[in-house]
Design an enzyme around this catalytic site. Structure first.
Site, PDB file in Angstrom:
ATOM      1  N   ASN A 160     -10.011   0.008  -0.447  1.00 33.37           N
ATOM      2  CA  ASN A 160      -8.557   0.070  -0.375  1.00 33.37           C
ATOM      3  C   ASN A 160      -7.990  -0.482  -1.673  1.00 33.37           C
ATOM      4  O   ASN A 160      -8.031  -1.688  -1.908  1.00 33.37           O
ATOM      5  CB  ASN A 160      -8.069  -0.747   0.826  1.00 33.37           C
ATOM      6  CG  ASN A 160      -6.563  -0.677   1.009  1.00 33.37           C
ATOM      7  OD1 ASN A 160      -5.835  -0.219   0.144  1.00 33.37           O
ATOM      8  ND2 ASN A 160      -6.090  -1.157   2.153  1.00 33.37           N
ATOM      9  N   HIS A 176      -3.218   7.416   1.990  1.00 27.40           N
ATOM     10  CA  HIS A 176      -3.624   6.090   1.528  1.00 27.40           C
ATOM     11  C   HIS A 176      -5.031   5.827   2.029  1.00 27.40           C
ATOM     12  O   HIS A 176      -5.339   6.033   3.201  1.00 27.40           O
ATOM     13  CB  HIS A 176      -2.651   5.048   2.072  1.00 27.40           C
ATOM     14  CG  HIS A 176      -3.120   3.639   1.895  1.00 27.40           C
ATOM     15  ND1 HIS A 176      -3.620   3.167   0.703  1.00 27.40           N
ATOM     16  CD2 HIS A 176      -3.177   2.603   2.773  1.00 27.40           C
ATOM     17  CE1 HIS A 176      -3.955   1.898   0.844  1.00 27.40           C
ATOM     18  NE2 HIS A 176      -3.708   1.537   2.088  1.00 27.40           N
ATOM     19  N   CYS A 230       0.809  -1.220   0.000  1.00 26.37           N
ATOM     20  CA  CYS A 230       0.000   0.000   0.000  1.00 26.37           C
ATOM     21  C   CYS A 230       0.846   1.275   0.000  1.00 26.37           C
ATOM     22  O   CYS A 230       0.360   2.344  -0.382  1.00 26.37           O
ATOM     23  CB  CYS A 230      -0.946   0.005   1.195  1.00 26.37           C
ATOM     24  SG  CYS A 230      -2.102  -1.387   1.215  1.00 26.37           S
TER      25      CYS A 230
END
Length: 324
Positions: free
Chosen positions: A281, A251, A114
């Site tokens: 996500n 993020h 990520c």
């Protein structure tokens, strides 16, 4: 005189298939309310059958080039951040290079889960400043739907697919923190936390892709602490503080992590770009996606001070501070 890596164009691409939370109610012991209250996610996109990470990356790259008014001939190299490549090798970046019709330059992938886009952006900045290229495409692209355990309600409802891309070029600056472009970056990793977020497969272990595994509560605590720390470090490197920031573009993992980090930095949520409700996500794609949406909706404007931070498996985390 100081050279700065500046954003010249940005774009994104999302697969057509929209998956609302209610779709998971058919197969899992979960509800739309349970997912929303714990993550902030309302829907996400899944790639179509046969649609690969490189397919998404190419579409985002073309959107960024169009936004910049440039062609592939203007690009010297491509860096793709991804943890879900089409193949073990070659890199997604070289596949994008082919599809764009580029027969010059270079391409390579960066894997920091990520945090991948932060690592890719920092590498791109270094290559540009070092004179290895004059203009680069930096892409975050993922098809995380391909590594989900659809029986694990704690993970499979959180992730989505997508891609975002930006074009980085060079511009002369003064060396002051008022310059346009990337002003500072901070990268970190700590392999002791591996078991908090990982995929239980790989080339030299199982020989298969594996499925994503996560320890949610411990990861949440690490995320807020480490994201706040890296953001403050990036700001301190150029003599700025959180109050100087126009937009945090974090993020997009979980609304509670986003809110917790903003609170620790003393920043209101109306200065945070939030897309997690629509995209879920998307790992390395989430920051460029959110940046692109922020520009598209008229929030992020030239001259704005933008801070992006991310944490992913490894654990790996970092931040980039840039003036748009």
């Amino acid at each position: 005189m100081t050279l700065r890596a500046v954003v010249e164009g940005i774009g994104h691409y999302l697969p057509d298939r929209v998956v609302p939370n209610s779709e998971f109610e058919k197969t899992l012991d979960t509800t739309d309310e349970w997912i929303r209250t714990r993550s902030g996610i309302e829907r996400r996109r899944f790639a179509a059958e046969g649609q690969t990470t490189s397919d998404l990356a190419v579409r985002a790259a073309r959107a960024a080039l169009e936004n910049a008014g440039l062609t592939p001939d203007d690009i010297d190299g491509i860096i793709v951040a991804t943890s879900t490549p089409d193949l073990t090798f070659p890199s997604v970046a070289t596949m994008v290079q082919k599809e764009l019709g580029m027969t010059h330059g270079f391409g390579f992938d960066v894997q920091a889960v990520c945090a991948g886009f932060i690592f890719a952006l920092t590498n791109a900045n270094a290559l540009l400043i070092a004179g290895q290229a004059k203009r680069l495409l930096v892409i975050g692209a993922e098809t995380f739907s391909r590594i989900m355990d659809w029986n694990d309600r704690s993970t499979c409802v959180l992730f989505g697919d997508g891609a975002g891309a930006l074009v980085l070029g060079l511009q002369d600056g003064t060396g002051a923190n008022t310059d346009r472009g990337i002003l500072s970056a901070d990268l970190n990793s700590d392999g002791r936390y591996r078991d908090m977020l990982y995929v239980d497969g790989g080339v030299s272990t199982t020989g298969a892709a594996g499925k994503l595994r996560m320890q949610g509560n411990p990861l949440f605590r690490q995320a807020v602490e480490k994201l706040t720390s890296t953001a403050e470090t990036a700001l301190a490197k150029v003599g700025l503080t959180g109050t100087d920031v126009d937009w945090i573009v974090p993020h997009q993992a979980n609304i509670r992590i986003i809110q917790g980090t903003a609170k620790k930095m003393g920043l209101p949520m109306d200065r945070v770009i939030v897309t997690v409700q629509d995209h879920g996500n998307t790992s390395a794609a989430s920051i460029p996606l959110a940046l692109s949406v922020g520009v598209e909706t008229g929030k992020i404007k030239q001259g704005d001070l933008v801070l992006s931070e991310a944490i992913g498996g490894g654990l790996a985390w970092g931040s980039v501070l840039l003036r748009w």
